[in-house]
Design a protein around this motif. Structure first.
Motif, PDB file in Angstrom:
ATOM      1  N   LEU A 227      19.895 -20.896  20.617  1.00 52.80           N
ATOM      2  CA  LEU A 227      18.882 -20.418  21.895  1.00 52.80           C
ATOM      3  C   LEU A 227      20.188 -19.873  22.631  1.00 52.80           C
ATOM      4  O   LEU A 227      19.688 -18.787  23.402  1.00 52.80           O
ATOM      5  CB  LEU A 227      18.408 -21.922  22.768  1.00 52.80           C
ATOM      6  N   LEU A 228      21.343 -20.275  22.710  1.00 56.41           N
ATOM      7  CA  LEU A 228      22.353 -19.504  23.476  1.00 56.41           C
ATOM      8  C   LEU A 228      22.571 -18.057  22.990  1.00 56.41           C
ATOM      9  O   LEU A 228      22.763 -17.152  23.565  1.00 56.41           O
ATOM     10  CB  LEU A 228      23.684 -20.344  23.309  1.00 56.41           C
ATOM     11  N   ASP A 229      22.652 -18.026  21.682  1.00 56.04           N
ATOM     12  CA  ASP A 229      22.749 -16.751  20.740  1.00 56.04           C
ATOM     13  C   ASP A 229      21.771 -15.740  21.135  1.00 56.04           C
ATOM     14  O   ASP A 229      21.966 -14.712  21.228  1.00 56.04           O
ATOM     15  CB  ASP A 229      23.077 -16.926  19.616  1.00 56.04           C
ATOM     16  N   GLY A 230      20.447 -16.571  21.325  1.00 55.44           N
ATOM     17  CA  GLY A 230      19.306 -15.770  21.560  1.00 55.44           C
ATOM     18  C   GLY A 230      19.357 -15.089  22.957  1.00 55.44           C
ATOM     19  O   GLY A 230      18.866 -14.045  23.025  1.00 55.44           O
ATOM     20  N   LEU A 231      19.725 -15.973  23.934  1.00 55.30           N
ATOM     21  CA  LEU A 231      20.003 -15.386  25.127  1.00 55.30           C
ATOM     22  C   LEU A 231      21.120 -14.250  25.116  1.00 55.30           C
ATOM     23  O   LEU A 231      20.749 -13.218  26.006  1.00 55.30           O
ATOM     24  CB  LEU A 231      20.466 -16.479  26.267  1.00 55.30           C
ATOM     25  N   ALA A 232      22.030 -14.492  24.516  1.00 50.81           N
ATOM     26  CA  ALA A 232      23.187 -13.559  24.687  1.00 50.81           C
ATOM     27  C   ALA A 232      22.948 -12.098  23.939  1.00 50.81           C
ATOM     28  O   ALA A 232      23.071 -10.995  24.400  1.00 50.81           O
ATOM     29  CB  ALA A 232      24.424 -14.183  23.809  1.00 50.81           C
ATOM     30  N   ARG A 277      22.006 -13.897  35.541  1.00 56.87           N
ATOM     31  CA  ARG A 277      21.654 -15.475  35.091  1.00 56.87           C
ATOM     32  C   ARG A 277      22.204 -15.970  33.673  1.00 56.87           C
ATOM     33  O   ARG A 277      22.777 -16.979  33.585  1.00 56.87           O
ATOM     34  CB  ARG A 277      20.367 -15.635  35.368  1.00 56.87           C
ATOM     35  N   VAL A 278      22.495 -14.756  32.869  1.00 55.04           N
ATOM     36  CA  VAL A 278      22.634 -15.179  31.485  1.00 55.04           C
ATOM     37  C   VAL A 278      24.436 -15.221  31.431  1.00 55.04           C
ATOM     38  O   VAL A 278      24.983 -16.017  30.698  1.00 55.04           O
ATOM     39  CB  VAL A 278      22.278 -14.179  30.665  1.00 55.04           C
TER      40      VAL A 278
END
Length: 296
Positions: A227-232, A277-278
């Motif tokens: 999920l963190l990779d998706g946000l990035a 925010r990211v």
């Protein structure tokens, strides 16, 4: 749009009508009004009859069935999977991993919510489409997962939905309940219902899936990093688009003589709000990872 109204009365003027379904672009130039900005606003609405509700549900069931059939067929080809219980478990694992991958796509497409995914009869925002697809895959995985003899599928789903697995479950439920009450009491229930679905319900489903999948994930928390990779990835994509707009000088918003990039958003402020925010989240996780590595 020529504005002449010495009596200062309000009037609605139809600019375009009977347009084909899809994305349209209109440029409105107000002429007249004696410099008093009499153009109060624009209203866009669709008076076409809504498509039957079974159409999107049928597509979700079709996709889930195809993935489930593929997983079952792949499981039968493995030599060591001879018992039906193991084949079912493998199909459930495959569907659960597909749900995790779809949640990754949800996180990656968050800044592209204005880009719609066309389906027969209706178009959905990309994050909403992947959220509901992930929910369908998760439900299919739970239905195929092996259960203890004394436990049924209904009791398993009831436990997953109604039993609190995190301290944030109760605030999310309360938040969703307040939003539902506000929707039922809105002046325009049709518009409020769409906002409830896209803003509140989709976010609650995303939280529900992440919290349940994280509770059942291995200790390495691969879903968390996914999920963190998706946000990035999503943030980097819109940042690159913004940089391209700045370099080419295209599609900029001029404010006080300064060109401001906006990527796919209507306002540069929306782009800045998403990135701010990211970015702290990514910096915090990166620093925490460095600290853990140094301790080891």
């Amino acid at each position: 749009l020529v504005l002449y109204d010495p009596l200062a009365a309000r009037a609605a003027v139809t600019v375009a009508d009977q347009l084909a379904p899809g994305e349209h672009q209109v440029e409105v130039r107000a002429v007249g009004g004696w410099g008093q900005w009499p153009l109060l606003g624009l209203t866009v609405y669709d008076d076409l009859p809504p498509p039957p509700i079974w159409r999107p549900l049928a597509w979700f069931l079709l996709l889930g069935g195809l993935l489930g059939g593929f997983a079952a067929r792949a499981g039968r080809r493995l030599r060591f999977l001879r018992r039906p219980r193991l084949q079912t478990a493998t199909a459930a694992t495959f569907l659960e991993q597909a749900a995790q991958l779809t949640l990754f796509l949800t996180a990656a497409t968050l800044p592209f919510f204005q880009r719609l995914v066309p389906l027969p009869g209706r178009a959905f925002a990309a994050p909403e489409f992947f959220t509901w697809l992930s929910l369908a895959l998760w439900l299919a995985a739970r239905s195929l997962a092996p259960l203890p003899p004394a436990r049924s599928l209904i009791s398993d789903l009831r436990s997953q939905i109604f039993n609190f697995h995190s301290s944030l479950d109760l605030p999310v439920v309360a938040f969703l309940a307040v939003a539902l009450l506000s929707t039922l009491g809105a002046a325009n229930v049709g518009v409020a219902s769409r906002e409830f679905r896209t803003v509140f319900l989709d976010a609650a489903i995303f939280y529900f899936l992440v919290s349940r999948l994280l509770a059942a994930a291995p200790p390495d928390r691969r879903l968390f990093w996914l999920l963190l990779d998706g946000l990035a990835l999503g943030a980097a994509a819109v940042a690159v688009v913004g940089l391209g707009q700045a370099l080419l000088g295209a599609d900029l918003i001029r404010a006080e003589g300064v060109g401001r990039v906006r990527a796919f958003y209507g306002s540069p402020n929306n782009l800045a709000l998403y990135l701010e925010r990211v970015l702290p989240l990514l910096v915090t996780v990166h620093k925490a990872n460095d600290i853990i590595t140094a301790i080891r």
